[in-house]
Design a protein around this motif. Structure first.
Motif, PDB file in Angstrom:
ATOM      1  N   ARG A  64     -62.464  -3.063 -50.672  1.00 28.06           N
ATOM      2  CA  ARG A  64     -61.720  -1.828 -50.374  1.00 28.06           C
ATOM      3  C   ARG A  64     -60.386  -1.781 -51.116  1.00 28.06           C
ATOM      4  NH1 ARG A  64     -63.851   0.870 -45.939  1.00 28.06           N
ATOM      5  NH2 ARG A  64     -65.485  -0.270 -44.817  1.00 28.06           N
ATOM      6  N   HIS A  65     -60.313  -2.590 -52.201  1.00 21.40           N
ATOM      7  CA  HIS A  65     -59.161  -2.583 -53.117  1.00 21.40           C
ATOM      8  C   HIS A  65     -57.899  -3.144 -52.469  1.00 21.40           C
ATOM      9  CE1 HIS A  65     -61.722  -0.198 -55.713  1.00 21.40           C
ATOM     10  NE2 HIS A  65     -61.871   0.702 -54.746  1.00 21.40           N
ATOM     11  N   VAL A  66     -58.045  -4.034 -51.485  1.00 21.98           N
ATOM     12  CA  VAL A  66     -56.902  -4.761 -50.928  1.00 21.98           C
ATOM     13  C   VAL A  66     -56.694  -6.005 -51.782  1.00 21.98           C
ATOM     14  CG1 VAL A  66     -55.986  -5.960 -48.907  1.00 21.98           C
ATOM     15  CG2 VAL A  66     -57.372  -3.899 -48.617  1.00 21.98           C
ATOM     16  N   PRO A  67     -55.478  -6.284 -52.249  1.00 17.93           N
ATOM     17  CA  PRO A  67     -55.244  -7.506 -53.038  1.00 17.93           C
ATOM     18  C   PRO A  67     -55.706  -8.749 -52.280  1.00 17.93           C
ATOM     19  CG  PRO A  67     -53.342  -6.061 -53.152  1.00 17.93           C
ATOM     20  CD  PRO A  67     -54.263  -5.457 -52.145  1.00 17.93           C
ATOM     21  N   GLU A  68     -56.230  -9.697 -53.044  1.00 21.37           N
ATOM     22  CA  GLU A  68     -56.866 -10.844 -52.402  1.00 21.37           C
ATOM     23  C   GLU A  68     -55.906 -11.625 -51.519  1.00 21.37           C
ATOM     24  OE1 GLU A  68     -59.643 -14.726 -53.546  1.00 21.37           O
ATOM     25  OE2 GLU A  68     -58.882 -13.385 -55.113  1.00 21.37           O
ATOM     26  N   MET A  69     -54.680 -11.872 -51.981  1.00 16.93           N
ATOM     27  CA  MET A  69     -53.730 -12.641 -51.182  1.00 16.93           C
ATOM     28  C   MET A  69     -53.364 -11.903 -49.897  1.00 16.93           C
ATOM     29  SD  MET A  69     -53.276 -15.594 -52.267  1.00 16.93           S
ATOM     30  CE  MET A  69     -51.991 -15.916 -51.065  1.00 16.93           C
ATOM     31  N   ILE A  70     -53.229 -10.585 -49.997  1.00 12.27           N
ATOM     32  CA  ILE A  70     -52.923  -9.808 -48.777  1.00 12.27           C
ATOM     33  C   ILE A  70     -54.121  -9.845 -47.832  1.00 12.27           C
ATOM     34  CG2 ILE A  70     -52.409  -7.500 -47.905  1.00 12.27           C
ATOM     35  CD1 ILE A  70     -50.856  -6.960 -50.429  1.00 12.27           C
ATOM     36  N   ALA A  71     -55.335  -9.763 -48.377  1.00 13.49           N
ATOM     37  CA  ALA A  71     -56.525  -9.845 -47.532  1.00 13.49           C
ATOM     38  C   ALA A  71     -56.616 -11.197 -46.836  1.00 13.49           C
ATOM     39  CB  ALA A  71     -57.775  -9.596 -48.377  1.00 13.49           C
ATOM     40  N   VAL A  72     -56.329 -12.269 -47.583  1.00  8.15           N
ATOM     41  CA  VAL A  72     -56.338 -13.606 -46.990  1.00  8.15           C
ATOM     42  C   VAL A  72     -55.296 -13.703 -45.883  1.00  8.15           C
ATOM     43  CG1 VAL A  72     -55.835 -16.044 -47.437  1.00  8.15           C
ATOM     44  CG2 VAL A  72     -57.285 -14.760 -49.018  1.00  8.15           C
ATOM     45  N   ALA A  73     -54.099 -13.167 -46.121  1.00 11.92           N
ATOM     46  CA  ALA A  73     -53.041 -13.224 -45.105  1.00 11.92           C
ATOM     47  C   ALA A  73     -53.435 -12.441 -43.856  1.00 11.92           C
ATOM     48  CB  ALA A  73     -51.740 -12.681 -45.692  1.00 11.92           C
ATOM     49  N   ILE A  74     -54.010 -11.255 -44.037  1.00 13.76           N
ATOM     50  CA  ILE A  74     -54.420 -10.436 -42.880  1.00 13.76           C
ATOM     51  C   ILE A  74     -55.483 -11.156 -42.064  1.00 13.76           C
ATOM     52  CG2 ILE A  74     -55.573  -8.303 -42.208  1.00 13.76           C
ATOM     53  CD1 ILE A  74     -54.230  -6.958 -44.603  1.00 13.76           C
ATOM     54  N   VAL A  75     -56.498 -11.682 -42.743  1.00 14.53           N
ATOM     55  CA  VAL A  75     -57.597 -12.354 -42.042  1.00 14.53           C
ATOM     56  C   VAL A  75     -57.097 -13.622 -41.352  1.00 14.53           C
ATOM     57  CG1 VAL A  75     -59.792 -13.547 -42.363  1.00 14.53           C
ATOM     58  CG2 VAL A  75     -59.350 -11.396 -43.543  1.00 14.53           C
ATOM     59  N   PHE A  76     -56.246 -14.380 -42.027  1.00 21.87           N
ATOM     60  CA  PHE A  76     -55.751 -15.627 -41.436  1.00 21.87           C
ATOM     61  C   PHE A  76     -54.879 -15.344 -40.213  1.00 21.87           C
ATOM     62  CE2 PHE A  76     -52.532 -19.015 -41.169  1.00 21.87           C
ATOM     63  CZ  PHE A  76     -53.367 -20.095 -40.936  1.00 21.87           C
ATOM     64  N   LEU A  77     -54.000 -14.358 -40.294  1.00 20.50           N
ATOM     65  CA  LEU A  77     -53.160 -14.020 -39.147  1.00 20.50           C
ATOM     66  C   LEU A  77     -54.017 -13.515 -37.982  1.00 20.50           C
ATOM     67  CD1 LEU A  77     -50.110 -12.304 -40.891  1.00 20.50           C
ATOM     68  CD2 LEU A  77     -50.217 -14.588 -39.872  1.00 20.50           C
ATOM     69  N   GLY A  78     -55.066 -12.758 -38.293  1.00 24.96           N
ATOM     70  CA  GLY A  78     -55.977 -12.328 -37.238  1.00 24.96           C
ATOM     71  C   GLY A  78     -56.675 -13.502 -36.585  1.00 24.96           C
ATOM     72  N   PHE A  79     -57.098 -14.471 -37.397  1.00 21.96           N
ATOM     73  CA  PHE A  79     -57.740 -15.671 -36.863  1.00 21.96           C
ATOM     74  C   PHE A  79     -56.785 -16.445 -35.953  1.00 21.96           C
ATOM     75  CE2 PHE A  79     -57.861 -20.306 -37.771  1.00 21.96           C
ATOM     76  CZ  PHE A  79     -58.937 -20.640 -36.978  1.00 21.96           C
ATOM     77  N   VAL A  80     -55.542 -16.637 -36.389  1.00 20.77           N
ATOM     78  CA  VAL A  80     -54.566 -17.347 -35.569  1.00 20.77           C
ATOM     79  C   VAL A  80     -54.302 -16.592 -34.267  1.00 20.77           C
ATOM     80  CG1 VAL A  80     -52.162 -18.128 -35.453  1.00 20.77           C
ATOM     81  CG2 VAL A  80     -53.500 -18.483 -37.543  1.00 20.77           C
ATOM     82  N   GLY A  81     -54.222 -15.269 -34.344  1.00 23.48           N
ATOM     83  CA  GLY A  81     -54.013 -14.477 -33.135  1.00 23.48           C
ATOM     84  C   GLY A  81     -55.143 -14.627 -32.135  1.00 23.48           C
ATOM     85  N   VAL A  82     -56.375 -14.622 -32.630  1.00 24.33           N
ATOM     86  CA  VAL A  82     -57.531 -14.804 -31.737  1.00 24.33           C
ATOM     87  C   VAL A  82     -57.511 -16.189 -31.113  1.00 24.33           C
ATOM     88  CG1 VAL A  82     -60.043 -14.975 -31.674  1.00 24.33           C
ATOM     89  CG2 VAL A  82     -58.954 -13.112 -32.932  1.00 24.33           C
ATOM     90  N   MET A  83     -57.190 -17.216 -31.905  1.00 25.20           N
ATOM     91  CA  MET A  83     -57.133 -18.570 -31.366  1.00 25.20           C
ATOM     92  C   MET A  83     -56.054 -18.709 -30.294  1.00 25.20           C
ATOM     93  SD  MET A  83     -59.544 -20.345 -32.747  1.00 25.20           S
ATOM     94  CE  MET A  83     -60.481 -18.822 -32.654  1.00 25.20           C
ATOM     95  N   LEU A  84     -54.890 -18.098 -30.512  1.00 22.93           N
ATOM     96  CA  LEU A  84     -53.830 -18.152 -29.507  1.00 22.93           C
ATOM     97  C   LEU A  84     -54.242 -17.422 -28.236  1.00 22.93           C
ATOM     98  CD1 LEU A  84     -50.648 -17.593 -31.720  1.00 22.93           C
ATOM     99  CD2 LEU A  84     -51.440 -19.727 -30.681  1.00 22.93           C
ATOM    100  N   ALA A  85     -54.923 -16.284 -28.389  1.00 22.84           N
ATOM    101  CA  ALA A  85     -55.387 -15.551 -27.207  1.00 22.84           C
ATOM    102  C   ALA A  85     -56.396 -16.376 -26.415  1.00 22.84           C
ATOM    103  CB  ALA A  85     -56.000 -14.216 -27.635  1.00 22.84           C
ATOM    104  N   LEU A  86     -57.302 -17.056 -27.125  1.00 19.41           N
ATOM    105  CA  LEU A  86     -58.273 -17.902 -26.433  1.00 19.41           C
ATOM    106  C   LEU A  86     -57.589 -19.065 -25.728  1.00 19.41           C
ATOM    107  CD1 LEU A  86     -61.168 -18.077 -29.068  1.00 19.41           C
ATOM    108  CD2 LEU A  86     -61.126 -16.770 -26.947  1.00 19.41           C
ATOM    109  N   ALA A  87     -56.581 -19.651 -26.403  1.00 18.01           N
ATOM    110  CA  ALA A  87     -55.920 -20.832 -25.843  1.00 18.01           C
ATOM    111  C   ALA A  87     -55.079 -20.499 -24.623  1.00 18.01           C
ATOM    112  CB  ALA A  87     -55.055 -21.499 -26.916  1.00 18.01           C
ATOM    113  N   PHE A  88     -54.410 -19.346 -24.620  1.00 19.37           N
ATOM    114  CA  PHE A  88     -53.466 -19.038 -23.541  1.00 19.37           C
ATOM    115  C   PHE A  88     -54.018 -18.053 -22.504  1.00 19.37           C
ATOM    116  CE2 PHE A  88     -50.658 -20.385 -27.015  1.00 19.37           C
ATOM    117  CZ  PHE A  88     -49.918 -21.356 -26.359  1.00 19.37           C
TER     118      PHE A  88
END
Length: 358
Positions: A64-88
């Motif tokens: 969808r024409h999102v720069p790769e580094m920005i896509a990686v950052a978005i996906v990684f932050l989403g992953f960390v957010g999900v993990m924190l929600a599961l943990a707490f």
């Protein structure tokens, strides 16, 4: 024909190709590393699986024409957010429900004994008092054994808190670098492979899409089935809804067996809570509908490319790989079985054997 001649002909038929021999060595080394170093490299393998799952989301964003580094950052932050929600959020809820279930077990046993007494009074010739006492004693022994195991596990794991913290820190870091430097890591691995790798490329191209679709589809199936089960159990007012929903969600990992195993705790909790009433029947009916919709609607949608494996092969794969690698072995049992089938199908035969067979 001597045994040596038979072995020589077999080796000439299946290992006359140099690439086949190299592929066999790579497979043996890979399986040996996982079996003997799996515990030590568990954070790496966990991060590899998670990065494999998240890479599909990164690819979707880049298309969808999102720069790769920005896509990686978005996906990684989403992953960390999900993990924190599961943990707490989720883990404390599951732990509290598990503790309450253990504390309520004696009352459940008392209710079960009363129910058996009533059943024996109604059908004195069918069930004898000695059989009831034997059942109660057997359940008490089993629960005592599981309680001792849980206590031993909790006490032995107190010293692993630092290791758990290190694990939780290492996995996100590894996931980030696997997503960020994916091309470099893949290029490094390919540089160690032989230049002639037509067989490897053919097998990988055949399996890459199937494994990715299966793993991501299975994760989505676990989330959907677990969420629907939680909403259903909570709507009926069933206690321990979150804990039972997690059990039902993860039961989809084990084909043919998981649904039957998950039925036992659902039926037990519903029976002790509602008794043999209409509510108990409604809970089991709703649970049966969830399983039917999962098998007949959700699975065909998520896994449009059906895995062409016999049910016996699937069960053997679950038993074998689950026995070797535990949870991850069960999770990847079907993809690994499909990989083995692809290897057997694509494995080169010598021209001499092909002409002989034709």
């Amino acid at each position: 024909m001597t045994l040596r001649a038979v072995f020589k002909n077999w080796a000439e038929r299946y290992f006359s190709d140099e690439e086949a021999v190299i592929l066999l060595i790579v497979l043996i080394i890979g399986f040996a590393a996982i079996i003997w170093l799996g515990g030590m490299l568990a954070p790496f393998f966990t991060a590899l699986v998670i990065a494999f799952l998240l890479q599909g989301v990164v690819n979707m964003l880049t298309r969808r024409h999102v720069p790769e580094m920005i896509a990686v950052a978005i996906v990684f932050l989403g992953f960390v957010g999900v993990m924190l929600a599961l943990a707490f959020l989720l883990m404390p809820l599951l732990w509290n429900q598990l503790v309450n279930l253990v504390l309520e077990t004696p009352r459940m046993l008392t209710s079960g004994q009363q129910w058996l007494d009533e059943l024996q009074a109604q059908y004195p010739t069918l069930i004898t008092p000695d059989e009831i006492q034997n059942w109660i004693s057997m359940m008490a022994r089993e629960l005592s054994m599981y309680g001792q195991r849980a206590l031993t596990l909790s006490l032995s794991s107190l010293g692993n808190v630092i290791g758990l913290i290190v694990y939780l820190v290492l996995v996100p870091i590894l996931v980030f670098f696997m997503l960020k430097d994916r091309e470099k890591l893949v290029g490094f691995i390919l540089s160690m492979m032989p230049e002639k790798r037509g067989l490897m490329s053919r097998i990988w191209n055949e399996m890459d899409g199937q494994i990715a679709n299966y793993v991501r589809g299975k994760v989505v199936e676990i989330i959907i089935v677990g969420t629907v089960a939680f909403i259903t159990f909570a709507w009926f007012g069933l206690p321990y809804s979150a804990l039972l929903a997690v059990i039902v969600g993860f039961s989809v990992l084990i084909p043919f067996i998981g649904a039957a195993v998950a039925t036992l705790p659902v039926a037990a909790v519903a029976g002790f809570h509602f008794g043999l009433t209409e509510e108990f029947a409604y809970v089991l009916l709703a649970y049966g509908i969830i399983q039917a919709l999962d098998g007949n609607v959700l699975v065909p949608i998520l896994f449009s490319e059906a895995v062409n494996l016999h049910p016996v092969s699937i069960i053997l794969a679950v038993l074998f790989f689950g026995g070797i690698w535990g949870f991850w072995g069960i999770f990847f049992a079907i993809p690994l079985a499909t990989l083995l089938k692809a290897l057997v199908t694509a494995w080169p035969r010598s021209l001499k054997s092909q002409f002989a067979s034709s």
